[in-house]
Scaffold this active site. Sequence first.
Site, short mmCIF file in Angstrom:
data_model
loop_
_atom_site.label_atom_id
_atom_site.label_comp_id
_atom_site.label_asym_id
_atom_site.label_seq_id
_atom_site.Cartn_x
_atom_site.Cartn_y
_atom_site.Cartn_z
NE ARG A 188 14.58 60.14 25.20
CZ ARG A 188 13.43 60.24 24.54
NH1 ARG A 188 12.97 61.23 24.08
NH2 ARG A 188 12.53 59.05 24.44
CG ASN A 230 18.48 52.26 24.83
OD1 ASN A 230 18.11 51.44 25.70
ND2 ASN A 230 17.60 53.38 24.52
CE LYS A 307 16.66 50.92 28.55
NZ LYS A 307 16.48 52.25 27.82
CD GLU A 311 12.69 52.48 28.20
OE1 GLU A 311 13.62 52.92 27.75
OE2 GLU A 311 11.99 53.48 28.51
NE ARG A 344 20.12 53.18 33.28
CZ ARG A 344 19.03 53.45 32.70
NH1 ARG A 344 18.63 52.71 31.81
NH2 ARG A 344 18.86 54.88 32.86
CE LYS A 385 16.05 56.08 34.06
NZ LYS A 385 15.09 56.34 32.86
CG ASP A 390 11.90 58.00 32.39
OD1 ASP A 390 13.01 58.08 32.91
OD2 ASP A 390 11.62 57.93 31.15
CD GLU A 412 20.00 56.39 35.55
OE1 GLU A 412 20.44 55.27 35.55
OE2 GLU A 412 19.25 56.67 34.49
CD GLU A 418 13.93 61.33 28.66
OE1 GLU A 418 14.98 61.06 29.13
OE2 GLU A 418 13.08 60.69 28.16
CD GLU A 541 6.50 70.61 41.44
OE1 GLU A 541 7.26 71.24 42.09
OE2 GLU A 541 5.93 69.78 41.92
O1 GCW Z 1 13.11 57.78 29.94
C1 GCW Z 1 13.59 56.90 29.16
C2 GCW Z 1 14.21 57.62 28.15
C3 GCW Z 1 15.02 56.89 27.09
C4 GCW Z 1 16.14 56.28 27.98
C5 GCW Z 1 15.52 55.36 29.18
C6 GCW Z 1 16.52 54.95 29.97
C7 GCW Z 1 18.27 55.39 27.12
O2 GCW Z 1 13.24 58.43 27.37
O3 GCW Z 1 15.56 57.41 25.95
O4 GCW Z 1 16.80 55.16 27.01
O5 GCW Z 1 14.78 56.31 29.69
O6 GCW Z 1 16.75 55.48 30.90
O7 GCW Z 1 17.14 53.74 29.97
#
Ligand code: GCW
Length: 882
Positions: A188, A230, A307, A311, A344, A385, A390, A412, A418, A541
């Site tokens: 990203r 990641n 993390k 995912e 996280r 977050k 997201d 965060e 993104e 938006e």
């Molecule tokens: O929104 C998602 C993103 C992923 C990202 C993930 C995260 C790093 O699309 O690319 O991975 O969030 O925040 O862990």
Amino acid sequence: MTRSILMPTLARIGALAILFLAVRGSFAEDGSAAWLRYAPVPAAKYESVPSRIVVLGDSITERAAGAELMRGLSSMLGRSFAVDAAARGIPHEKAIVIGSYQALGLKATDNTQLDAGIAEYSIRFTHEGGKARILIAGNSPNAELYGAFHLLEEIGSTQEIPAGETQIASAPIRWTDEWDNLDGTIERGYAGSSFFFKDEHVLTDLQRASDYARLLSSVGIDGCNVNNVNADLDLLTSEHLREFARIADAFRPWGVKLALSIDLTAPQVVGGLPTFDPLDATVTAWWKQKVDEIYSLIPDFGGFTVKADSEGRKGPAQYGRSPADAANVLGRALAPHGGVVLYRGFVYNNHLDWRDPKADRARAGVDNFARFDGQFEPNVIIQIKEGPIDFQAREPVSPLFAALRHTNMALEVQTSQEYTGQQRHMVWLPSMWKWVLDTDLQADNRSTPVKEIVEGQSFPLPDGRSRPGGFISVTNAGIDANWLHHPMAMANLYGFGKLAWNPNQPLDRIIDTWTRLTWGNDPQVDTTIDSLQLKSWQVYEGYTGPNGMGTLTNILGYHFGPGIESAERNGWGQWFRGEEDGIGMDRTAAGTGFAQQYPPPLAAKYDSLASCPDDLLLFFHHVPYDYKLHSGQTLIQSIYDTHYLSARAAGKYVPQWMTLKGRIDDDRYRQVLQLFTYQAGHALVWRDAINDWFHWKSRIADAQGRVGRHDGRMEAENMTTGGYESVDVTPWETASGGKAVVCRSEAGCSLSAPINQPEGRYDVAVQYFDSWRGVSKFELLTNGKSVANWPANDTLPPAQFDPHLDGQTSTRFTVQDVFLKPGDTLVLKGVPDMRGELNAHSREQAAPGAIDPHAREQRDYREFAPVDYIQLGPNGGLTPQD
Ligand code: GCW
């Protein structure tokens, strides 16, 4: 890259005074200086500023502060400055003196609420009897450096020098996260590859890493996590750690701590243990030894970001252990060294059952963390977050902020855009962040705004002191000279730093200072740019996902252009449930119960249609398309109108920007003009995709008759073709009429149409698709005469390995002032790019940022000069016109 200023390297600044001659030259305005351009200001206003800079301390950061003052002041004021480094005492003559509170004989704020480590500085300016003196005192070398940057910023934006000002950081954690991989890609990231890593190693030349740390510290950011959450699985090998120590060295003068994201399987993958169960004694011992090794190489190491169980990342759940079990093992290993764990809160199941009306990804934060409240070590901070999904263009704030009362928390946010235009659309995110920070969660029926929660004030430690917490920006800066690709995007990083330092700073002050420092102090430039930035979030938006539905980007691709239904009927849980009867996720008590995760006053507000705000309506409620909003309009008509209004507002950025020609440097003028032109065109792609889709789904016509009617538009598939073939575009709403044409002949193809319009001058906009690799060529002709030609060589949209024709690759080229009369023939010629090498490596690993990074795909990267439509509009109308 040329530097306008000759600066002695820090190493060469010794105890002796160094005379510094200001060198005024022409700037190469490539954006690399960002807001630290130090362009000349009216020097007379600051003639009382002493030319001698006395640095009382001897640390590398205090020396950097002295050198920075010299660099900035000489460049802005056009005279010579001298630095006395490691001076013995306060001089009697005129001077700028920088040192600790103690060395300057000043007192820091006496506030027992404060964490001892919180940065604080004061600036005092006196000029009695012609003897001017500026004192900059800090409670740490970092704080002194922040004071120096603040003085420079005040002068750079032509403010008065503060006679007496004290500033205290809001919270100890003010970091950026960079999602860089060791192979040099950035997840990203939209501004080129990494300036930390390449080919599994740290780069030899870390000048840019050091320059980045300087930028960060100039806005009070004191930590930088340099690798992807990641994380590479072998990140923690001793070989890598020795290399990371070089990054820490590059950061150190600027008081920026290095931090790393780790994968919890490291004891197994790197350490060779049979397990990574956090409660296994050998695993615990491994982490302790590994952390000790890190600190032997990097004594000021910041800590780990984690993390896990999310995912596809492994985590403690595999052993039936909790996030607290995992975080605490790391926390105990880091504590003796002063390091922290940012664990996280972004933990959710990405294989949710979309058929289950109770399933809800938004619930995951509270469901996964609330029960462990109070169980985390004192140096563990949960990194949350801003919203429960997201980084969408609009979400409610995460209820987790109010569900943890005995746990440290950090907010965060994502500077890397993104879901908000990927630094190809201008979106000033501090407007959104401020809205998040000011949202009052009303825990325990008292005022608990998000900002006070993450500052650690709302739920303090048992002894009354604030909890350690703070602010993280996922930034993903890259090797593009200007760091974030769009010259306007750097205002996001700047604004993040400012809000993290003090979330109460007014937005107009933040943007105006950034604009002055970045673009100069010309009032016309400043008012124009400030006003564009301040409304840009609302505009974005407005032409993307409406009323809290999510941004509606293609979530199965690159999260950039429209891809509405990609969010529905899959395990990712970004559903908005657009059905025949209506639209929106029912998250009320009768639905998924997400609203009930908020403290009662907010739960009640969101749960009830009567009080749920219009801009979050579809996040919480499933309503019919003709539902009446608080504004009095129906939902569907409001969507249509907002999309027309907002796309038009984005189109107006272009003429507004053009009023600044000649008032700013040509390089950045042209770059922004190109990006605004792109955004104007892409806003129309968004507008049409969303409106057409809602029209189709709701079967309710636009009361103003605009949706589906495009005067002056010629669909490529309906034009007379020479060689072009018609193809279906998926999803259909991302091309006008759902179709486009492609040319598979190397010699090229053509489209032609007779003109029926009245005689006159027109804008001719060609809407086509530009994928990342190929470079097709286009030429527009009238009556056989060429009027324009251009290559389809955008690197827009970004980070694209995407060969598809859709809302991510759709773009336009507008030719202005074309004379046409009835009976003329308009011809568009397209020559595809069929080069063999475009298709040579078509079986590829998924691009960085793809949802499944391990997927391999068969791809065809040839670019068949694809065209969507041609639109005629009034001459000199907006560029591009609607
Ligand atoms: O929104 C998602 C993103 C992923 C990202 C993930 C995260 C790093 O699309 O690319 O991975 O969030 O925040 O862990």
